[in-house]
Design a protein around this motif. Sequence first.
Motif, PDB file in Angstrom:
ATOM      1  N   GLY A 256       0.878  -1.133   0.087  1.00  0.00           N
ATOM      2  CA  GLY A 256       0.004   0.004   0.062  1.00  0.00           C
ATOM      3  C   GLY A 256       0.958   1.196   0.184  1.00  0.00           C
ATOM      4  N   VAL A 257       0.076   2.398  -0.255  1.00  0.00           N
ATOM      5  CA  VAL A 257       0.768   3.813  -0.199  1.00  0.00           C
ATOM      6  C   VAL A 257       1.251   4.236   1.187  1.00  0.00           C
ATOM      7  CG1 VAL A 257       0.724   5.947  -1.168  1.00  0.00           C
ATOM      8  CG2 VAL A 257      -0.661   4.246  -2.251  1.00  0.00           C
ATOM      9  N   HIS A 258       2.514   4.536   1.376  1.00  0.00           N
ATOM     10  CA  HIS A 258       3.189   4.882   2.330  1.00  0.00           C
ATOM     11  C   HIS A 258       3.958   6.337   2.270  1.00  0.00           C
ATOM     12  CE1 HIS A 258       5.538   1.726   0.808  1.00  0.00           C
ATOM     13  NE2 HIS A 258       6.417   2.344   1.356  1.00  0.00           N
ATOM     14  N   LEU A 259       3.904   6.945   3.561  1.00  0.00           N
ATOM     15  CA  LEU A 259       4.694   8.423   3.450  1.00  0.00           C
ATOM     16  C   LEU A 259       6.174   7.986   3.942  1.00  0.00           C
ATOM     17  CD1 LEU A 259       2.174  10.716   5.169  1.00  0.00           C
ATOM     18  CD2 LEU A 259       3.230  10.978   2.933  1.00  0.00           C
ATOM     19  N   SER A 260       7.258   8.073   3.255  1.00  0.00           N
ATOM     20  CA  SER A 260       8.508   7.828   3.648  1.00  0.00           C
ATOM     21  C   SER A 260       9.304   8.995   3.661  1.00  0.00           C
ATOM     22  CB  SER A 260       9.112   6.832   2.547  1.00  0.00           C
ATOM     23  OG  SER A 260       8.270   5.690   2.589  1.00  0.00           O
ATOM     24  N   PRO A 261       9.954   9.534   4.879  1.00  0.00           N
ATOM     25  CA  PRO A 261      11.082  10.529   5.043  1.00  0.00           C
ATOM     26  C   PRO A 261      12.266   9.881   4.449  1.00  0.00           C
ATOM     27  CG  PRO A 261      10.229  10.191   6.891  1.00  0.00           C
ATOM     28  CD  PRO A 261       9.417   9.111   6.392  1.00  0.00           C
ATOM     29  N   MET A 262      13.071  10.496   3.360  1.00  0.00           N
ATOM     30  CA  MET A 262      14.155   9.979   2.851  1.00  0.00           C
ATOM     31  C   MET A 262      15.396  10.634   3.644  1.00  0.00           C
ATOM     32  SD  MET A 262      13.056   8.337   0.259  1.00  0.00           S
ATOM     33  CE  MET A 262      14.193   8.136  -1.073  1.00  0.00           C
ATOM     34  N   ILE A 263      16.572  10.004   3.410  1.00  0.00           N
ATOM     35  CA  ILE A 263      17.848  10.402   4.094  1.00  0.00           C
ATOM     36  C   ILE A 263      18.324  11.762   3.567  1.00  0.00           C
ATOM     37  CG2 ILE A 263      19.583   9.435   2.683  1.00  0.00           C
ATOM     38  CD1 ILE A 263      19.646   9.428   6.451  1.00  0.00           C
ATOM     39  N   ASP A 264      17.798  12.140   2.770  1.00  0.00           N
ATOM     40  CA  ASP A 264      18.173  13.559   1.939  1.00  0.00           C
ATOM     41  C   ASP A 264      17.091  14.815   2.587  1.00  0.00           C
ATOM     42  OD1 ASP A 264      15.956  13.107   0.254  1.00  0.00           O
ATOM     43  OD2 ASP A 264      17.044  13.161  -1.544  1.00  0.00           O
ATOM     44  N   GLY A 265      16.211  14.207   3.265  1.00  0.00           N
ATOM     45  CA  GLY A 265      15.365  15.219   3.894  1.00  0.00           C
ATOM     46  C   GLY A 265      13.835  15.392   3.097  1.00  0.00           C
ATOM     47  N   ARG A 266      13.800  14.803   1.830  1.00  0.00           N
ATOM     48  CA  ARG A 266      12.550  14.760   1.125  1.00  0.00           C
ATOM     49  C   ARG A 266      11.593  13.677   1.850  1.00  0.00           C
ATOM     50  NH1 ARG A 266      14.627  14.298  -5.119  1.00  0.00           N
ATOM     51  NH2 ARG A 266      15.931  12.799  -4.055  1.00  0.00           N
ATOM     52  N   ILE A 267      10.165  13.988   1.563  1.00  0.00           N
ATOM     53  CA  ILE A 267       9.198  12.942   1.887  1.00  0.00           C
ATOM     54  C   ILE A 267       8.496  12.436   0.761  1.00  0.00           C
ATOM     55  CG2 ILE A 267       7.242  12.310   3.201  1.00  0.00           C
ATOM     56  CD1 ILE A 267       7.991  14.630   5.133  1.00  0.00           C
ATOM     57  N   THR A 268       8.574  11.027   0.460  1.00  0.00           N
ATOM     58  CA  THR A 268       7.870  10.511  -0.699  1.00  0.00           C
ATOM     59  C   THR A 268       6.640   9.911  -0.456  1.00  0.00           C
ATOM     60  OG1 THR A 268       8.965   8.384  -0.535  1.00  0.00           O
ATOM     61  CG2 THR A 268      10.029  10.032  -1.959  1.00  0.00           C
ATOM     62  N   VAL A 269       5.704   9.959  -1.318  1.00  0.00           N
ATOM     63  CA  VAL A 269       4.379   9.120  -0.910  1.00  0.00           C
ATOM     64  C   VAL A 269       4.324   8.186  -2.144  1.00  0.00           C
ATOM     65  CG1 VAL A 269       2.021   9.823  -1.096  1.00  0.00           C
ATOM     66  CG2 VAL A 269       3.473  11.288  -0.694  1.00  0.00           C
ATOM     67  N   GLY A 270       4.269   6.809  -1.509  1.00  0.00           N
ATOM     68  CA  GLY A 270       4.132   5.655  -2.823  1.00  0.00           C
ATOM     69  C   GLY A 270       4.263   4.671  -2.067  1.00  0.00           C
ATOM     70  N   PRO A 271       4.765   3.507  -2.875  1.00  0.00           N
ATOM     71  CA  PRO A 271       4.308   3.442  -4.226  1.00  0.00           C
ATOM     72  C   PRO A 271       3.068   2.738  -4.483  1.00  0.00           C
ATOM     73  CG  PRO A 271       5.486   1.589  -3.827  1.00  0.00           C
ATOM     74  CD  PRO A 271       5.522   2.410  -2.520  1.00  0.00           C
ATOM     75  N   ASN A 272       2.605   2.814  -5.694  1.00  0.00           N
ATOM     76  CA  ASN A 272       1.278   1.992  -6.294  1.00  0.00           C
ATOM     77  C   ASN A 272       2.205   0.885  -6.780  1.00  0.00           C
ATOM     78  OD1 ASN A 272       2.314   3.102  -8.543  1.00  0.00           O
ATOM     79  ND2 ASN A 272       0.273   3.731  -9.298  1.00  0.00           N
ATOM     80  N   ALA A 273       1.205   0.080  -7.581  1.00  0.00           N
ATOM     81  CA  ALA A 273       1.822  -1.152  -8.370  1.00  0.00           C
ATOM     82  C   ALA A 273       0.998  -1.249  -9.482  1.00  0.00           C
ATOM     83  CB  ALA A 273       1.848  -2.422  -7.230  1.00  0.00           C
ATOM     84  N   VAL A 274       1.630  -0.939 -10.524  1.00  0.00           N
ATOM     85  CA  VAL A 274       1.169  -0.845 -11.943  1.00  0.00           C
ATOM     86  C   VAL A 274       1.761  -1.722 -12.851  1.00  0.00           C
ATOM     87  CG1 VAL A 274       0.246   0.438 -13.968  1.00  0.00           C
ATOM     88  CG2 VAL A 274       0.179   1.590 -11.562  1.00  0.00           C
ATOM     89  N   LEU A 275       1.375  -2.560 -13.547  1.00  0.00           N
ATOM     90  CA  LEU A 275       1.948  -3.465 -14.443  1.00  0.00           C
ATOM     91  C   LEU A 275       2.701  -2.772 -15.342  1.00  0.00           C
ATOM     92  CD1 LEU A 275       2.370  -6.193 -15.693  1.00  0.00           C
ATOM     93  CD2 LEU A 275       0.476  -6.043 -17.188  1.00  0.00           C
ATOM     94  N   GLY A 276       4.156  -2.996 -15.507  1.00  0.00           N
ATOM     95  CA  GLY A 276       5.238  -2.272 -16.371  1.00  0.00           C
ATOM     96  C   GLY A 276       4.985  -3.008 -17.746  1.00  0.00           C
TER      97      GLY A 276
END
Length: 399
Positions: A256-276
């Motif tokens: 599921g989609v989660h909030l992730s603080p990154m080591i460089d200070g950014r915060i990402t939202v994701g991921p989803n899972a779409v067939l590539g």
Amino acid sequence: MEDFLVIGAGIVGLATGRALLLKRPGSRVVVLDKADDIATAQTGHNSGVIHAGIYYAPGSLKARLCRAGERATKEFCNVHGIRYETVGKLVVATDDVELERMARLEDRAAVNGLELERLDAVRLRELEPHVRGVGALLSPTTGIVDFREVARAMAGEIVALGGRVITRSQVRGITEVPGPGGGEVAVESDGGDFHARRLVACGGLQADRLAAMGGLEVDFRIVPFRGEYFQLPVSRAGLVKRLIYPVPDPELPFLGVHLSPMIDGRITVGPNAVLGLAREGYPKGSVRLRDVAAFATFPGFWRFARANVRTGVAEMRDSAFRSGYLRAVRKYCPDLTPDDLRPYPAGIRAQAVTRGGAPVEDFLFRETKRQLHVCNAPSPAATSAIPIGEMIATRVLDH
């Protein structure tokens, strides 16, 4: 003649080359990769989480190797001066159904030897004022790091120990040759031809093709799934201090989609899972007909697709329209708005699927006398890379 040839300079391949040199000093070890640099595929496109091992089935390689890997990764970072932070993870329940699932998750974590703290809604809000839920599990040992830095340090160790890391060397052929002393493996590549006593393939998104190239029976297929992310704007820096995950639905194959603080200070939202539609097509809209044909002609893919039609449609909708994506994360972080979702590079997960249509949940290996192929190395492979490499090296050396 090399002693050991490793295909794939992602973090698992590099950890394997490093482990071989540490276990057998003075060996001739070569790590090949087709890209211009190391760690450019899954290693360079992951969320940077040092996992603690909450989710994994007791007794699985995932459970055992993740626990060992969490400690080993931090120790490696300490030795090499790589910055990481043990920020902790909150798995947040937003209703009674999720509370029940959370309780089962807590039981599984306990069997795996993990110590989690159960929080009520009040305590959750004290720790994370922007997060809402009826309860949560706190994993205090989960951390964050840039795994590309870890990979670069591993490559540096390999070279310092006398090994070689060669990029721009796509493998074109693998032949196991019988002969005196057990024979050898001959490898044709863009960087030249190599002969080795043993070969280890850590091919990630190309794992099934490399195994077939080596003459192994391939009873699975790699199906690529795009994990699409957003990042929050600078004005939202510090929105959360910890990793914030939803309680996973056991009927779905992803977390599921989660909030992730990154080591460089950014915060990402994701991921989803779409067939590539392209195994290594990271830009949105990438299509490679050869990659599409690889899964479209595999019966297991269609069995998997039929079992996950509703999920697949929902993921495609959320990929096309941010509103659905936002709705998923606003369940536990209601302050976010559409303007908060800014572009961020996607990742691609190499998911092995069996002929019966089941996604391979654990690490998967296939072997011959002279070859060992890592055929499925899903998350938490980056966290677990050091003990995975040690396990592979032991198997190769004891063969």
